[in-house]
Structure formats: structure tokens, C-alpha cells
Scaffold this motif. Structure first.
Motif, PDB file in Angstrom:
ATOM      1  N   GLY A   1       0.847  -1.199   0.000  1.00 50.63           N
ATOM      2  CA  GLY A   1       0.000   0.000   0.000  1.00 50.63           C
ATOM      3  C   GLY A   1       0.875   1.239   0.000  1.00 50.63           C
ATOM      4  O   GLY A   1       2.100   1.172  -0.229  1.00 50.63           O
ATOM      5  N   ALA A   2       0.270   2.384   0.283  1.00 50.95           N
ATOM      6  CA  ALA A   2       1.012   3.649   0.243  1.00 50.95           C
ATOM      7  C   ALA A   2       2.161   3.644   1.247  1.00 50.95           C
ATOM      8  O   ALA A   2       3.288   4.052   0.925  1.00 50.95           O
ATOM      9  N   TRP A   3       1.887   3.141   2.467  1.00 50.66           N
ATOM     10  CA  TRP A   3       2.909   3.214   3.515  1.00 50.66           C
ATOM     11  C   TRP A   3       4.031   2.209   3.279  1.00 50.66           C
ATOM     12  O   TRP A   3       5.205   2.520   3.431  1.00 50.66           O
TER      13      TRP A   3
ATOM     14  N   GLU B   1      -1.597  -7.654  -4.600  1.00 45.52           N
ATOM     15  CA  GLU B   1      -2.193  -7.468  -5.927  1.00 45.52           C
ATOM     16  C   GLU B   1      -1.112  -7.615  -7.007  1.00 45.52           C
ATOM     17  O   GLU B   1      -0.146  -6.845  -7.030  1.00 45.52           O
TER      18      GLU B   1
ATOM     19  N   LYS C   1      -1.111   0.702  12.043  1.00 49.57           N
ATOM     20  CA  LYS C   1      -1.679   1.387  13.204  1.00 49.57           C
ATOM     21  C   LYS C   1      -3.108   0.934  13.422  1.00 49.57           C
ATOM     22  O   LYS C   1      -4.041   1.488  12.835  1.00 49.57           O
TER      23      LYS C   1
ATOM     24  N   ARG D   1      -6.878   9.822   5.891  1.00 51.84           N
ATOM     25  CA  ARG D   1      -8.072   9.073   5.509  1.00 51.84           C
ATOM     26  C   ARG D   1      -9.079   9.047   6.656  1.00 51.84           C
ATOM     27  O   ARG D   1     -10.279   9.093   6.453  1.00 51.84           O
TER      28      ARG D   1
ATOM     29  N   GLU E   1      -8.176   2.961   9.099  1.00 46.65           N
ATOM     30  CA  GLU E   1      -7.990   2.049  10.235  1.00 46.65           C
ATOM     31  C   GLU E   1      -8.904   2.343  11.425  1.00 46.65           C
ATOM     32  O   GLU E   1      -9.313   1.437  12.147  1.00 46.65           O
TER      33      GLU E   1
ATOM     34  N   PRO F   1      -2.587  -3.668   6.405  1.00 48.18           N
ATOM     35  CA  PRO F   1      -3.565  -3.071   7.323  1.00 48.18           C
ATOM     36  C   PRO F   1      -3.826  -3.995   8.515  1.00 48.18           C
ATOM     37  O   PRO F   1      -3.730  -5.226   8.399  1.00 48.18           O
TER      38      PRO F   1
ATOM     39  N   ALA G   1       2.401   8.962   4.015  1.00 49.18           N
ATOM     40  CA  ALA G   1       3.218   8.206   3.072  1.00 49.18           C
ATOM     41  C   ALA G   1       3.769   9.090   1.954  1.00 49.18           C
ATOM     42  O   ALA G   1       4.950   8.988   1.603  1.00 49.18           O
TER      43      ALA G   1
ATOM     44  N   VAL H   1      -7.205   2.150   3.099  1.00 46.52           N
ATOM     45  CA  VAL H   1      -7.688   1.697   4.400  1.00 46.52           C
ATOM     46  C   VAL H   1      -7.959   2.904   5.317  1.00 46.52           C
ATOM     47  O   VAL H   1      -7.235   3.895   5.285  1.00 46.52           O
TER      48      VAL H   1
ATOM     49  N   SER I   1       3.435  10.779   9.996  1.00 45.33           N
ATOM     50  CA  SER I   1       4.123  10.531   8.727  1.00 45.33           C
ATOM     51  C   SER I   1       3.116  10.142   7.659  1.00 45.33           C
ATOM     52  O   SER I   1       2.655   9.002   7.633  1.00 45.33           O
TER      53      SER I   1
HETATM   54  N1  LIG Z   1      -0.639   5.839   4.247  1.00 46.39           N
HETATM   55  C1  LIG Z   1      -0.021   6.464   5.235  1.00 46.39           C
HETATM   56  O1  LIG Z   1       0.238   7.672   5.155  1.00 46.39           O
HETATM   57  C2  LIG Z   1       0.351   5.715   6.493  1.00 46.39           C
HETATM   58  C3  LIG Z   1       1.303   6.259   7.341  1.00 46.39           C
HETATM   59  C4  LIG Z   1       1.647   5.594   8.505  1.00 46.39           C
HETATM   60  C5  LIG Z   1       1.039   4.386   8.801  1.00 46.39           C
HETATM   61  N2  LIG Z   1       0.126   3.863   7.950  1.00 46.39           N
HETATM   62  C6  LIG Z   1      -0.455   2.564   8.300  1.00 46.39           C
HETATM   63  O2  LIG Z   1       0.026   1.581   7.400  1.00 46.39           O
HETATM   64  C7  LIG Z   1      -0.934   0.520   7.275  1.00 46.39           C
HETATM   65  C8  LIG Z   1      -1.158   0.239   5.803  1.00 46.39           C
HETATM   66  O3  LIG Z   1      -1.760   1.382   5.243  1.00 46.39           O
HETATM   67  P1  LIG Z   1      -1.457   1.895   3.762  1.00 46.39           P
HETATM   68  O4  LIG Z   1      -1.721   3.355   3.756  1.00 46.39           O
HETATM   69  O5  LIG Z   1      -0.145   1.416   3.281  1.00 46.39           O
HETATM   70  O6  LIG Z   1      -2.572   1.128   2.923  1.00 46.39           O
HETATM   71  P2  LIG Z   1      -3.330   1.670   1.628  1.00 46.39           P
HETATM   72  O7  LIG Z   1      -4.621   2.284   2.053  1.00 46.39           O
HETATM   73  O8  LIG Z   1      -2.448   2.499   0.784  1.00 46.39           O
HETATM   74  O9  LIG Z   1      -3.623   0.353   0.822  1.00 46.39           O
HETATM   75  C9  LIG Z   1      -4.436  -0.681   1.286  1.00 46.39           C
HETATM   76  C10 LIG Z   1      -3.572  -1.867   1.545  1.00 46.39           C
HETATM   77  O10 LIG Z   1      -4.388  -2.941   1.977  1.00 46.39           O
HETATM   78  C11 LIG Z   1      -3.896  -4.113   1.357  1.00 46.39           C
HETATM   79  N3  LIG Z   1      -4.896  -5.153   1.346  1.00 46.39           N
HETATM   80  C12 LIG Z   1      -6.160  -5.095   0.906  1.00 46.39           C
HETATM   81  N4  LIG Z   1      -6.736  -6.310   1.032  1.00 46.39           N
HETATM   82  C13 LIG Z   1      -5.808  -7.126   1.583  1.00 46.39           C
HETATM   83  C14 LIG Z   1      -5.787  -8.489   1.970  1.00 46.39           C
HETATM   84  N5  LIG Z   1      -6.861  -9.264   1.830  1.00 46.39           N
HETATM   85  N6  LIG Z   1      -4.662  -8.999   2.510  1.00 46.39           N
HETATM   86  C15 LIG Z   1      -3.572  -8.221   2.666  1.00 46.39           C
HETATM   87  N7  LIG Z   1      -3.511  -6.929   2.322  1.00 46.39           N
HETATM   88  C16 LIG Z   1      -4.631  -6.402   1.783  1.00 46.39           C
HETATM   89  C17 LIG Z   1      -3.528  -3.653  -0.016  1.00 46.39           C
HETATM   90  O11 LIG Z   1      -2.695  -4.595  -0.644  1.00 46.39           O
HETATM   91  C18 LIG Z   1      -2.803  -2.375   0.313  1.00 46.39           C
HETATM   92  O12 LIG Z   1      -1.479  -2.656   0.667  1.00 46.39           O
HETATM   93  C19 LIG Z   1      -2.174   0.995   8.036  1.00 46.39           C
HETATM   94  O13 LIG Z   1      -2.201   0.399   9.293  1.00 46.39           O
HETATM   95  C20 LIG Z   1      -1.971   2.502   8.188  1.00 46.39           C
HETATM   96  O14 LIG Z   1      -2.578   3.019   9.366  1.00 46.39           O
HETATM   97  C21 LIG Z   1      -0.228   4.485   6.803  1.00 46.39           C
END
Ligand SMILES: NC(=O)c1ccc[n+]([C@@H]2O[C@H](COP(=O)([O-])OP(=O)(O)OC[C@H]3O[C@@H](n4cnc5c(N)ncnc54)[C@H](O)[C@@H]3O)[C@@H](O)[C@H]2O)c1
Ligand SMILES: O=P(O)(O)OC[C@H](O)CO
Length: 333
Positions: A13-15, A36, A108, A255, A281, A82, A140, A279, A138
Motif C-alpha cells: 500500500g502507500a505506507w 495485488e 496502526k 483518511r 484504520e 492493514p 506516506a 484503508v 508521517s
Molecule cells: N498511508 C499512510 O500515510 C500511512 C502512514 C503511517 C502508517 N500507515 C499505516 O500503514 C498501514 C497500511 O496502510 P497503507 O496506507 O499502506 O494502505 P493503503 O490504504 O495504501 O492500501 C491498502 C492496503 O491494503 C492491502 N490489502 C487489501 N486487502 C488485503 C488483503 N486481503 N490482505 C492483505 N492486504 C490487503 C492492499 O494490498 C494495500 O497494501 C495501516 O495500518 C496505516 O494506518 C499508513
């Protein structure tokens, strides 16, 4: 120089993608597992995660894969699925994970139903792994673009923390060590629920004074729960607590915050979620936080109100009236 040259990232995902880029900029070889196939293909052929982090050119030292077994030889793992998907993903990786591999949990949230923190989930699925937690303010896209960012990196032993900080830290992505894993996890999880609250306040036009009150009283709730669960109070005053709360509650780039804004404007949760791939969260974590607070015997009225709104039990207006009509009380209690 870090002892960890090869870094495996679980979650494209983005992070996960932003952290892969940071590790690459720190000089590491990175393998990024994405569920994916189109995401892995986009990264390997176009040097871009066009699905979750479009517009950022990724370093050549990142290789994407759909085979989680490809991460077997990595020196350290960053787990960035997530929170509600973390258990099945770690279960799939478990047979490939070497003994005593450090696993840095970067997501998170709290597992709905079991109320487990991500460190608990790791301990149950890969007991031989060494847990670490990364959390803090932070976005992403900021990290991927190389804008200055500081985060908390928590490990039980400082030597491991130092090695991980050297593995993924750069002048633009500055980890600060903490020995408090629980504090880092609770801070990162609860701030998402509070960001939904601040978003609702904004969506309803309640003004900046209400916004500040929600942040300060929300911070008190976050700290009460964390301390009751064994965290150090000071941890919550740091990057992974107050720092992330301020960021996430201040920008519709979040989000969670933007979900709250839409709810405050009167939109239905199902419609908001239906049009997102990303996502949010706080939606799944809110009821888990409330259950944990009951178990720990601490008051979290703002989080309770958000969980009740998200479950459809209470309208936004009724939840607001309930919060505003609570008895006056002492600030520090
Ligand atoms: N995006 C940010 O800025 C950021 C920053 C810090 C922490 N986080 C945390 O990082 C975590 C991931 O968030 P994100 O922003 O990378 O996600 P995202 O919203 O960019 O993408 C969704 C993610 O969910 C995954 N996903 C969907 N269905 C799935 C399944 N069945 N099995 C496994 N993975 C599946 C996708 O592959 C993708 O990686 C979250 O806990 C978020 O709180 C995000
Ligand atoms: O977009 P959000 O609300 O998931 O927040 C992203 C990060 O956690 C901010 O630190």
C-alpha cells in the motif's frame, strides 16, 4: 553502516511503498511483497505504485513480488499490511521466516474481535520473530517525496533499535528510539479514532475551539488507556502519541480525518467506504478501543461516541449532545 542490508516489506500500500523507498534511499536492497499482481507489475515495470502511491518514482533497488516466500532471506522485515489483514499475512509468512528475524510492525490498529495489538498478533503467528514498532506523524506521500519526517521506533533492546534505525533512517526520515512498544502501538491506533472525531467536528462546522478541545481531551483518553495497559506516560507525549494525533487531526490528507468530515457532513459510512480503496484504520479500531477501555476500566467518552456513530447505534447529532451534556469534572482525572 547497518547490519541489515536486505529489507523485506510486507504490504504494497502507500505506507509499505513509502517505507520501501526510504529503505532504498538509506542504501538497502528491498523486496516488497504486494497482494495485488498489478501492483507488483507496476512497480517492477514502471518504477511506480500506480494503485496506492501514484506519482512517485521508485528506486531501482526495490523489487516487488507476489510471492511472500521471496522475503525468506531478508535480514529484517517491515510488516505494513492493514491491521485487520495482519494476521493472515503473517501466518502466510511464518513458514518462510528465519529464527530471530526482527519484524518491525508499521501498521496502526487493533485487531477487531480479539482486541490484540499487532505485537500480540506477531507473537502468536511467528513466535520466533523479534518484535519492533514504528509509529509517528508521517503521511506516506511526504515520506516518499523525501520531505522531513520524524517517527518513534520502539524495541525492547536498544541495540536492535539502533540497528533498525540505521537500516531505514535517513536525514529526511528520522527515527527516535523508545523502549515502549505498547505506548507506540496504542498512540498510533487511538489517534485514528480521534481523527474521525475531529473530522466530524469539522464536517459539522463546530469551529476550531471544539477541534482543540477534542485533541486535548482525546489525548487524555489515549494516555489513560495506554498507561492502564502498561505504557509509559511520556511515550504518549512524543511522536507516536501527541505528534501523530496533531498531524492526523489537522489535515484532510488523513483518511481517518476525511472519513470524519464526510460523516459530519451527513454522508453514510457505507457510501464513504464504498468509494475508497485505501484503508481507514479507525473504523475497525474504534470498537476494539472501546472494548479495551472497558476491560481496563478507563473512561474514553470520545472514542465511545465515535464507535457508536460508526456502528449506526447513535446519530452524529445525538452523540454530540451526549458528549456535551456529560457532568462537569476535574481536568486531570
Ligand atoms: N498511508 C499512510 O500515510 C500511512 C502512514 C503511517 C502508517 N500507515 C499505516 O500503514 C498501514 C497500511 O496502510 P497503507 O496506507 O499502506 O494502505 P493503503 O490504504 O495504501 O492500501 C491498502 C492496503 O491494503 C492491502 N490489502 C487489501 N486487502 C488485503 C488483503 N486481503 N490482505 C492483505 N492486504 C490487503 C492492499 O494490498 C494495500 O497494501 C495501516 O495500518 C496505516 O494506518 C499508513
Ligand atoms: O491517512 P491516515 O489517517 O491513515 O493517517 C496516516 C498516518 O497514520 C499519519 O501519521
Amino acid at each position: 553502516m547497518s547490519g541489515y542490508q536486505s529489507i523485506g516489506v510486507i504490504g504494497g500500500g502507500a505506507w509499505g511503498t513509502a517505507l520501501a523507498e526510504t529503505a532504498a534511499k538509506a542504501g538497502r536492497d528491498v523486496i516488497l511483497w504486494c497482494v495485488e499482481p498489478e501492483v507488483a507489475k507496476s512497480i517492477n515495470s514502471d518504477r511506480e505504485n500506480s494503485v496506492f502511491l501514484p506519482g512517485v518514482r521508485l528506486s531501482e533497488s526495490i523489487r516487488a513480488t507476489n510471492q511472500i516466500a521471496d522475503l525468506a532471506d531478508c535480514d529484517a522485515i517491515l510488516a505494513v499490511a492493514p491491521a485487520q489483514h495482519m494476521r493472515p499475512v503473517l501466518k502466510a509468512f511464518a513458514p518462510h521466516c528465519r529464527e530471530a528475524t526482527p519484524v518491525l510492525l508499521c501498521s496502526k490498529g487493533i485487531e477487531r474481535g480479539t482486541l490484540k495489538l499487532m505485537t500480540d498478533v506477531l507473537d502468536e503467528e511467528i513466535p520466533s520473530a523479534i518484535p519492533a514498532v514504528l509509529s509517528g506523524p508521517s503521511f506516506a506521500i511526504d515520506v516518499a517525496k523525501g520531505l522531513p519526517t520524524a517517527v518513534t521506533l520502539a524495541t525492547r533492546h536498544k541495540s536492535l533499535g539502533t540497528a533498525l534505525m540505521n537500516a531505514i533512517g535517513t536525514p529526511r526520515f528520522r527515527p527516535y528510539w523508545s523502549g515502549d512498544l505498547i505506548g507506540a502501538e496504542i498512540g498510533g491506533s487511538v489517534k485514528n479514532v480521534l481523527a474521525i472525531a475531529c473530522g466530524i467536528s469539522e464536517g459539522k462546522g463546530l469551529g476550531k475551539s471544539a477541534h482543540a478541545a477534542l485533541i486535548a481531551r482525546g489525548f487524555a483518553e489515549m494516555t489513560r488507556l495506554a498507561v492502564a495497559m502498561g505504557a509509559e506516560r511520556e511515550t504518549l507525549s512524543g511522536l507516536c502519541g501527541l505528534g501523530d494525533l496533531v498531524l492526523t487531526c489537522s489535515s484532510t490528507q488523513s483518511r481517518n480525518m476525511s472519513c470524519g468530515v464526510a460523516l459530519g457532513e451527513g454522508r453514510a459510512l457505507a457510501d464513504i467506504m464504498g468509494e475508497r480503496k485505501a484503508v481507514t484504520e479507525g473504523v475497525a479500531t474504534a470498537p476494539a478501543v472501546v472494548e479495551l477501555s472497558h476491560r481496563a476500566g478507563v473512561r474514553m467518552p470520545i472514542c465511545e461516541a465515535i464507535a457508536a456513530i460508526l456502528s449506526g447505534d447513535v446519530s452524529v447529532d445525538d452523540a454530540m449532545e451526549m458528549l456535551l451534556n456529560r457532568p462537569f469534572t476535574v481536568e486531570g482525572e
